[in-house]
Design an enzyme around this catalytic site. Structure first.
Site, PDB file in Angstrom:
ATOM      1  N   GLU A 180      -4.866 -18.089  -3.328  1.00 34.84           N
ATOM      2  CA  GLU A 180      -3.898 -17.448  -4.236  1.00 34.84           C
ATOM      3  C   GLU A 180      -2.457 -17.832  -3.935  1.00 34.84           C
ATOM      4  O   GLU A 180      -1.599 -17.802  -4.812  1.00 34.84           O
ATOM      5  CB  GLU A 180      -3.980 -15.918  -4.160  1.00 34.84           C
ATOM      6  CG  GLU A 180      -5.180 -15.300  -4.792  1.00 34.84           C
ATOM      7  CD  GLU A 180      -6.303 -15.118  -3.791  1.00 34.84           C
ATOM      8  OE1 GLU A 180      -6.207 -15.693  -2.676  1.00 34.84           O
ATOM      9  OE2 GLU A 180      -7.274 -14.417  -4.136  1.00 34.84           O
ATOM     10  N   THR A 185      -1.988 -20.834  16.678  1.00 36.68           N
ATOM     11  CA  THR A 185      -0.662 -21.152  16.131  1.00 36.68           C
ATOM     12  C   THR A 185      -0.589 -22.639  15.762  1.00 36.68           C
ATOM     13  O   THR A 185      -0.118 -22.993  14.671  1.00 36.68           O
ATOM     14  CB  THR A 185       0.432 -20.824  17.174  1.00 36.68           C
ATOM     15  OG1 THR A 185       0.321 -19.444  17.503  1.00 36.68           O
ATOM     16  CG2 THR A 185       1.821 -21.105  16.636  1.00 36.68           C
ATOM     17  N   LYS A 223       3.980  -9.077   9.274  1.00 31.85           N
ATOM     18  CA  LYS A 223       4.912 -10.057   8.698  1.00 31.85           C
ATOM     19  C   LYS A 223       6.030  -9.351   7.936  1.00 31.85           C
ATOM     20  O   LYS A 223       7.186  -9.767   7.983  1.00 31.85           O
ATOM     21  CB  LYS A 223       4.121 -10.979   7.765  1.00 31.85           C
ATOM     22  CG  LYS A 223       4.900 -12.083   7.150  1.00 31.85           C
ATOM     23  CD  LYS A 223       3.995 -13.241   6.750  1.00 31.85           C
ATOM     24  CE  LYS A 223       2.666 -12.822   6.164  1.00 31.85           C
ATOM     25  NZ  LYS A 223       2.744 -12.342   4.778  1.00 31.85           N
ATOM     26  N   GLY A 224       5.652  -8.259   7.253  1.00 34.90           N
ATOM     27  CA  GLY A 224       6.647  -7.486   6.500  1.00 34.90           C
ATOM     28  C   GLY A 224       7.705  -6.910   7.429  1.00 34.90           C
ATOM     29  O   GLY A 224       8.902  -6.928   7.110  1.00 34.90           O
ATOM     30  N   SER A 256      -4.115 -11.813   8.595  1.00 33.88           N
ATOM     31  CA  SER A 256      -3.211 -10.845   7.970  1.00 33.88           C
ATOM     32  C   SER A 256      -3.029  -9.660   8.920  1.00 33.88           C
ATOM     33  O   SER A 256      -3.710  -9.560   9.932  1.00 33.88           O
ATOM     34  CB  SER A 256      -3.782 -10.394   6.640  1.00 33.88           C
ATOM     35  OG  SER A 256      -5.010  -9.751   6.865  1.00 33.88           O
ATOM     36  N   LEU A 272      -0.341  -8.962  10.671  1.00 32.92           N
ATOM     37  CA  LEU A 272       0.447  -9.288  11.866  1.00 32.92           C
ATOM     38  C   LEU A 272       1.803  -8.596  11.860  1.00 32.92           C
ATOM     39  O   LEU A 272       2.594  -8.779  12.770  1.00 32.92           O
ATOM     40  CB  LEU A 272       0.712 -10.802  11.919  1.00 32.92           C
ATOM     41  CG  LEU A 272      -0.444 -11.690  12.335  1.00 32.92           C
ATOM     42  CD1 LEU A 272       0.026 -13.129  12.405  1.00 32.92           C
ATOM     43  CD2 LEU A 272      -0.956 -11.245  13.691  1.00 32.92           C
ATOM     44  N   CYS A 318       4.550  16.472  -4.579  1.00 32.05           N
ATOM     45  CA  CYS A 318       3.849  16.082  -5.804  1.00 32.05           C
ATOM     46  C   CYS A 318       2.565  16.892  -6.006  1.00 32.05           C
ATOM     47  O   CYS A 318       2.638  18.029  -6.414  1.00 32.05           O
ATOM     48  CB  CYS A 318       3.616  14.580  -5.805  1.00 32.05           C
ATOM     49  SG  CYS A 318       3.501  13.943  -7.483  1.00 32.05           S
ATOM     50  N   HIS A 351       8.880  12.552  -5.054  1.00 33.57           N
ATOM     51  CA  HIS A 351       8.510  12.039  -3.720  1.00 33.57           C
ATOM     52  C   HIS A 351       9.769  11.740  -2.906  1.00 33.57           C
ATOM     53  O   HIS A 351      10.256  10.601  -2.928  1.00 33.57           O
ATOM     54  CB  HIS A 351       7.703  10.743  -3.863  1.00 33.57           C
ATOM     55  CG  HIS A 351       6.341  10.944  -4.425  1.00 33.57           C
ATOM     56  ND1 HIS A 351       5.238  11.131  -3.635  1.00 33.57           N
ATOM     57  CD2 HIS A 351       5.907  11.006  -5.708  1.00 33.57           C
ATOM     58  CE1 HIS A 351       4.166  11.281  -4.401  1.00 33.57           C
ATOM     59  NE2 HIS A 351       4.551  11.209  -5.670  1.00 33.57           N
ATOM     60  N   GLU A 390      10.074  11.184   0.096  1.00 34.71           N
ATOM     61  CA  GLU A 390       9.841  10.227   1.194  1.00 34.71           C
ATOM     62  C   GLU A 390      10.306   8.813   0.851  1.00 34.71           C
ATOM     63  O   GLU A 390      10.642   8.041   1.736  1.00 34.71           O
ATOM     64  CB  GLU A 390       8.358  10.217   1.601  1.00 34.71           C
ATOM     65  CG  GLU A 390       7.362   9.627   0.598  1.00 34.71           C
ATOM     66  CD  GLU A 390       6.831  10.634  -0.411  1.00 34.71           C
ATOM     67  OE1 GLU A 390       7.515  11.645  -0.669  1.00 34.71           O
ATOM     68  OE2 GLU A 390       5.731  10.407  -0.959  1.00 34.71           O
TER      69      GLU A 390
HETATM   70  N1  GLN Z   1      -2.263  13.955  -9.528  1.00 31.77           N
HETATM   71  C1  GLN Z   1      -0.984  14.556  -9.775  1.00 31.77           C
HETATM   72  C2  GLN Z   1      -0.369  14.067 -11.063  1.00 31.77           C
HETATM   73  O1  GLN Z   1      -0.764  13.034 -11.559  1.00 31.77           O
HETATM   74  C3  GLN Z   1      -0.054  14.320  -8.608  1.00 31.77           C
HETATM   75  C4  GLN Z   1       0.326  12.909  -8.417  1.00 31.77           C
HETATM   76  C5  GLN Z   1       0.867  12.624  -7.048  1.00 31.77           C
HETATM   77  O2  GLN Z   1       0.720  13.430  -6.151  1.00 31.77           O
HETATM   78  N2  GLN Z   1       1.458  11.468  -6.849  1.00 31.77           N
HETATM   79  O3  GLN Z   1       0.528  14.661 -11.586  1.00 31.77           O
END
Ligand code: GLN
Length: 529
Positions: A149, A190, A16-17, A12, A14, A374, A499, A501
């Site tokens: 699996e 391989t 692959k994703g 694993s 490697l 967050c 988030h 990101e």
């Molecule tokens: N622990 C915080 C919450 O549950 C922040 C969660 C996070 O940063 N993803 O609200």
């Protein structure tokens, strides 16, 4: 409908994703509609309850499904938004089969892996491909061929290969070509892994050889001979920046191999990706960003943040160096925090939280560009309450039950006692206040961003925080929940409850990350003058 299945052999990790996502990108560049499906053979229903120490980041999709970070690569490489259906786990398949059995849908039959579980797997794949209107469905099977699996999934794939027309189905097998002490490229692993695949009734059409260096012609010839594939279909994939992989595949003519095997025409795609990689190769400046977190020793625990910083940097012509700092070290000692920017990512629990608060104080009082995400947003509220509002014991009730819980659960969350799937998850609409940094960055007043949290800014404290100069510039849920904060007279002090990101893409970086990296670049220039 065409199907491309990607399996992995030897070991694993490697990439692959990345290989599968890069194939997806190639197909998009050829002008095709690609729909990816990632199969994770673990028994968990989803990745939500999995520990980042073991698995790296939990990635959140638009619909709130918590998935393996590979799905993030798909979204970033293919520039599309996926949902929970694009991620199959053993848990999800068995749950369906067991529910059907309870409803009596198997009419008294003995329910077995073949055909009931394999039928369910095939039906899932075909439904998603059809409903999403795919021209090509790209299926990655997690784990390594031979894992117990993954057996039912490989069996389902074997059946599909027989049921589909020959020109509608190809199997790409990703393996490792190690170098021996004398630097020779070794093909034995391989060969063994292809043999294992054959024992399961599967035959690779393409072999991607992961290697430290480019595969030699003689290595390719050997693999072709022993593994029964065309020599042109042995593709070299040497170590390089992940965003280079689609271009390397093109150099290896993988696009032509795929088109030919699937009997497809080349259509008109865009050259956007090539332009992006060209820009990536010509970065002129550099900035150092400190990231203070709990999982800094785990590769990939903050993968999407790292990628989002990189996207923003490439857009601005600048290389972003991530300096990973353990929050507990900040808590217990004098750690240097004088970088071009400070980022506090998401997190859970008490450990290291005081270190993060200390770092936020440093960023606020020393006027260093700051981005909080967050937990980073919540702790910025705590720091502000302590440092500016004079509430010395202020905290989040997740960390400590104090008199001033400026971050707390809303009443409805307090009733929940289960773990999996009890967070506020996925894409939610946010209203942005006019004439704020948030509004300038996003250029709009309504945005959609992804969430993964339980706690909120305690509404009781909002008037006090705002009266002391903290601006909540974004909110949701009729203003019951605060989503963005900023400090107007700071160089760049910006944090989000969501988030950002997860929505950053190489070709369209996330606005908060762009603002943050831009400010870090300017800060560095000013300092060096
Ligand atoms: N622990 C915080 C919450 O549950 C922040 C969660 C996070 O940063 N993803 O609200």
């Amino acid at each position: 409908m065409k199907f491309i299945v990607v399996t992995g052999g030897v070991m694993s990790g490697l990439g692959k994703g990345i290989t599968a996502a890069s194939i997806g990108r190639l197909l998009v560049d050829l002008g095709y509609r690609v729909v990816p499906i990632k199969i994770d053979p673990y028994i968990n229903i989803d990745a939500g309850t999995m520990n980042p120490f073991q698995h790296g980041e939990v990635y959140v999709l638009k619909d709130g499904t918590e998935v393996d970070l590979d799905l993030g690569h798909y979204e970033r490489f293919i520039s599309m938004e996926l949902t929970g259906e694009h991620n199959i786990t053993t848990g999800k398949i068995y749950r369906r089969v067991i529910e059907k059995e309870r409803r009596g849908e198997y009419l008294g039959q003995t329910v077995q892996i073949i055909p009931h579980v394999t039928d369910e797997i095939k039906a899932w794949i075909r439904n998603v491909a059809k409903n999403k209107n795919a021209e090509i469905c790209l299926i990655e099977i997690g784990g390594t061929v031979g894992d117990i699996e993954s057996m039912p999934f490989l069996e389902a794939i074997r059946q599909m290969r027989i049921e589909e027309k020959e020109e509608d189905f190809i199997l790409v097998h990703v393996t490792l070509i190690p170098l021996d002490a004398g630097g020779e490229q070794k093909t034995k692993p391989t060969q063994h892994s292809v043999k294992e695949l054959r024992e399961l009734g599967l035959y690779p059409d393409v072999i991607v050889g992961r290697c430290k260096e480019k595969l030699k012609e003689s290595t390719k010839r050997k693999i072709a001979l022993f593994c029964d594939v065309d020599k042109e279909a042995v593709i070299s994939n040497e170590d390089c920046d992940i965003y280079e992989v689609p271009l390397k595949f093109k150099e290896e003519k993988l696009d032509e191999v795929i088109l030919q095997k699937l009997k497809l025409e080349r259509k008109n795609g865009s050259g956007e990706w090539e332009n992006f990689v060209k820009r990536m190769r010509e970065l002129k400046e550099e900035v150092d960003i400190a990231i203070i977190g709990k999982y800094v020793d785990v590769k990939d625990a903050y993968l999407s943040i790292k990628e989002a910083l990189k996207h923003a940097g490439i857009h601005l012509g600048c290389k972003v160096n991530c300096i990973w700092i353990d929050s507990e070290k900040v808590e217990n000692g004098d750690v240097n925090l004088d970088y071009d920017g400070i980022l506090i990512p998401g997190g859970f629990g008490k450990r290291g939280a005081e270190g993060k608060i200390k770092a936020i104080r440093h960023a606020r009082t020393k006027n260093i560009p700051f981005l909080g995400i967050c937990f980073g947003f919540q702790l910025a509220v705590v720091e502000f309450a302590r440092g500016v509002c004079g509430l010395e014991d202020a905290n989040s009730s997740e960390i400590s039950r104090v008199e001033h819980c400026v971050i707390d659960l809303l009443p409805e969350q307090k009733k929940i006692t289960e773990f999996g799937g009890t967070m506020r998850l996925g894409e939610i609409e946010i209203t942005i206040k006019p004439e704020t940094i948030a509004n300038r960055l996003y250029g709009k007043e309504r945005i959609f961003e992804r969430h993964r949290h339980r706690y909120e800014v305690n509404p009781e404290y909002i008037p006090l925080l705002e009266s002391k100069g903290l601006v909540f510039s974004g909110w949701s849920d009729n203003k019951r929940r605060m989503e963005i904060l900023e400090i107007p007279d700071h160089r760049f002090f910006f944090a989000t409850q969501f988030h950002p990101e997860f929505k950053s893409r190489p070709l369209s970086p996330s606005p908060p990350f762009l603002g943050f990296v831009r400010s870090a670049v300017e800060f560095k220039r000013q300092r060096s003058n």
